[in-house]
Motif scaffolding. Sequence first.
Motif, PDB file in Angstrom:
ATOM      1  N   LEU A  23      11.496  61.589  85.623  1.00 40.17           N
ATOM      2  CA  LEU A  23      11.938  62.773  85.994  1.00 40.17           C
ATOM      3  C   LEU A  23      12.324  62.723  87.592  1.00 40.17           C
ATOM      4  N   THR A  38       4.612  53.372  84.231  1.00 40.05           N
ATOM      5  CA  THR A  38       3.361  54.450  84.759  1.00 40.05           C
ATOM      6  C   THR A  38       2.538  53.684  85.428  1.00 40.05           C
ATOM      7  N   ARG A  97       7.954  70.329  80.180  1.00 40.22           N
ATOM      8  CA  ARG A  97       7.506  69.562  79.170  1.00 40.22           C
ATOM      9  C   ARG A  97       6.485  68.444  79.382  1.00 40.22           C
ATOM     10  N   LEU A  98       6.035  68.364  80.614  1.00 37.95           N
ATOM     11  CA  LEU A  98       5.161  67.438  80.844  1.00 37.95           C
ATOM     12  C   LEU A  98       3.781  67.661  80.290  1.00 37.95           C
ATOM     13  N   THR A  99       3.244  66.458  79.974  1.00 33.21           N
ATOM     14  CA  THR A  99       1.671  66.719  79.258  1.00 33.21           C
ATOM     15  C   THR A  99       0.856  66.961  80.436  1.00 33.21           C
ATOM     16  N   ARG A 100      -0.224  67.790  80.443  1.00 35.88           N
ATOM     17  CA  ARG A 100      -0.800  68.119  81.683  1.00 35.88           C
ATOM     18  C   ARG A 100      -2.329  68.111  81.338  1.00 35.88           C
ATOM     19  N   LEU A 101      -3.264  68.152  82.294  1.00 37.03           N
ATOM     20  CA  LEU A 101      -4.574  68.451  82.010  1.00 37.03           C
ATOM     21  C   LEU A 101      -5.228  69.704  82.857  1.00 37.03           C
ATOM     22  N   PRO A 102      -4.923  70.767  82.125  1.00 37.60           N
ATOM     23  CA  PRO A 102      -5.183  71.926  82.967  1.00 37.60           C
ATOM     24  C   PRO A 102      -6.746  71.755  83.156  1.00 37.60           C
ATOM     25  N   GLU A 135      -2.047  56.529  82.631  1.00 31.46           N
ATOM     26  CA  GLU A 135      -0.989  56.289  81.487  1.00 31.46           C
ATOM     27  C   GLU A 135       0.172  57.323  81.433  1.00 31.46           C
ATOM     28  N   ARG A 136      -0.160  58.226  82.129  1.00 30.19           N
ATOM     29  CA  ARG A 136       1.042  59.506  81.919  1.00 30.19           C
ATOM     30  C   ARG A 136       1.802  59.657  83.348  1.00 30.19           C
ATOM     31  N   ARG A 160      -8.666  55.860  87.438  1.00 31.97           N
ATOM     32  CA  ARG A 160      -8.664  56.898  86.335  1.00 31.97           C
ATOM     33  C   ARG A 160      -9.290  58.080  86.805  1.00 31.97           C
ATOM     34  N   GLY A 175       5.610  62.646  84.872  1.00 31.92           N
ATOM     35  CA  GLY A 175       5.715  61.190  84.093  1.00 31.92           C
ATOM     36  C   GLY A 175       7.004  60.756  84.613  1.00 31.92           C
ATOM     37  N   PRO A 176       7.263  59.565  83.736  1.00 31.58           N
ATOM     38  CA  PRO A 176       8.376  58.695  84.064  1.00 31.58           C
ATOM     39  C   PRO A 176       9.688  59.475  83.862  1.00 31.58           C
TER      40      PRO A 176
END
Lengths: 189, 480
Positions: free
Chosen positions: B431, B175, B319-324, B206-207, B194, B428-429
């Motif tokens: 993909l 990452t 399936r990724l984590t996201r910040l909507p 980190e994502r 950040r 993310g990593p």
Amino acid sequence: MIAIWWACTAVAPPEPAPDVWGPTDDGAQVYASCASCHLADGSGRPDGVVPRLAGQPAEILASKLTRIASGQVDLPVMLPFARALTDDAIAQVAEHIEGLPAVAVGQGTAGGGGTVYADHCAACHGAAGEGSVPLGAPRLCGQHHGYLLRRLRAPESRGDADAAMVAIVQTLGDEQLDAAATWLAACTP
Amino acid sequence: MARSVHTLSLTRKAFLRGVAVAAASSVLPARADAPDDVLVIGAGLAGLTAARRLVAMGYSARVLEARGRVGGRTVNLALPGGHVVEGGGEWIGPGQDRIAALAAEVGVGTFPAYYEGATTYDLRGVISTGYLPDFASREGGDFFRAAWKLDRACRALPLGDPWTAANAQALDARTLGSWLDEHATTRFTHDIFRLITRAIMAGHPERISLLWFLAYLRSGGGLLPIIQNDGGAQDQRFVGGSQAVSIEVARALGGRVLLGHPVSRVTDRPGQPVVVDTLGGTFHARRVVVAMMPADTLRIRFDPLLPELRRELCEGWARLTRLPIVKLSLTYREPFWRAAGLNGAMQSDRSPLQLVFDNSPEDGSIGVLTGFLSVVEAPGFADRAARQALVVEELVRYFGDTARRYDAYVEKDWAADPWSTGCITPLGPGLLSRAGPALRAPVGRVHWAGTETSDRWWGYMDGAVRSGERVAEELAAALT
């Protein structure tokens, strides 16, 4: 002094990056994606835009996800997420969500909603809104008022309410629906 | 039709001629069963650009859109007094030539975003104003060293297909956060990166895959063009809001754009036209363009099933984590902060309002402050009614009591949008290096567009337009 500033303002320690590619054999890992909207504790949005999930029985959740993925339940916002999950991943994430701290089953206090609920809803959803897995009735206690009302006002809109649910809701006026939703939402953490 | 007019440089004149031809022969097909040359799924900038090009080349094309509006991830929100403010993508900058050209063709003007004056910073617990945040020279040196290394690394990637780089897998196995742990020696550098990834990419270091981050920089020409405001990717805005470009393109396409037609299935069987099922009826075409974000294409069932790599790409994306992001705006009688020497911009590492900026109309006749907020980071802001009041208090902290006297509050909550899985999704990593080749590769008679398929300005409006142009050429070659 500087050290204190650092200590006060340090951002949250980074969580380990999930292996988004590997097999999703861990419900918590799968849930990381859901948490973007349903939040890490599964509490959803207080305004009801996103429902509370924490404590919902795994069977109910898995059934819902499967029906969303198949298109049987018409829920565009969830469709890509549901379709990205294998059956195993659905089972695992459902288990994880069931284990998230739920709102305690209590008694709502507001107005006459308790009577409406007891007369029309409790037979399937349980005396205190705890839900019933055999009946396929979701847990409702502590669910956000806005979400409940939205669903109650158009129970047939997504194709996931059975005929009985639709028929019962049709016998109730908007004030009664609002009262029942208020009563259910009053069980707060 | 003038199918011989295979001009790829679409002039306004040529386009008007196309419209005239269309109008004269009343090519506004209402019959769902008449086969088109091309059906485009998605009336965002990518899909509309593709259709516009194809029509100009003489092909019959229609656009199927699920929503009741065009514009995709650009959307104008109405403000009192007839003003609008963007709830989605809004800026363009140098190098974003294709969106600029398209806007000019359809008569949508641009104006410079407002950056005169000091930016407000709330970093490490200290509120300060200035052009740059306060930092020690050691910190500045560390940040610029890291930025330089990343910039150099991104230039080593092949443009458009970063997954072909020799070290693609290694870069994709880690990452940005872990890279910073290794290469940045000060907390300041971590904090600034950040801020950058939250504000520009809606993600946390980190994502975010290092390969994806570098590919993103590469597509925009480096770190500086992307993070710079004036002179960079946030340089200009559109008169009448960014959605005006899509609205004008759609207006020219007329009845070829069908709103309220969510596509449920695409069937591509040999010996028959491609069949596209929608809620509004079934359509047929020689070729289909899917102009959607990869995760969103999971909304459609493909028959036969898409190749495994393509499915892995889309499923991995979902399936990724996201910040909507909630993009919110408050209006004021005037841009009061300007008189105080402020440009209305604010960046913070502690406020849920991670980024605020002056989004007033060009003439400054009213003041508009726009901010980004992620409910995932600030669960206390999850309730809309509570959010509004809390946001006002945040603005008061940075701009004084006058910030309390706002006239209107509007917002676009992308988490609640039924048709987009978020605005921007950093990968993310794992993909991109693996499934990247499936991003653009046509599958049978199905072609892909969307800003995420663009070699330049990935994730930007310009990338969307470029992808529409690229896919139109792809189709022109396939249809001859």
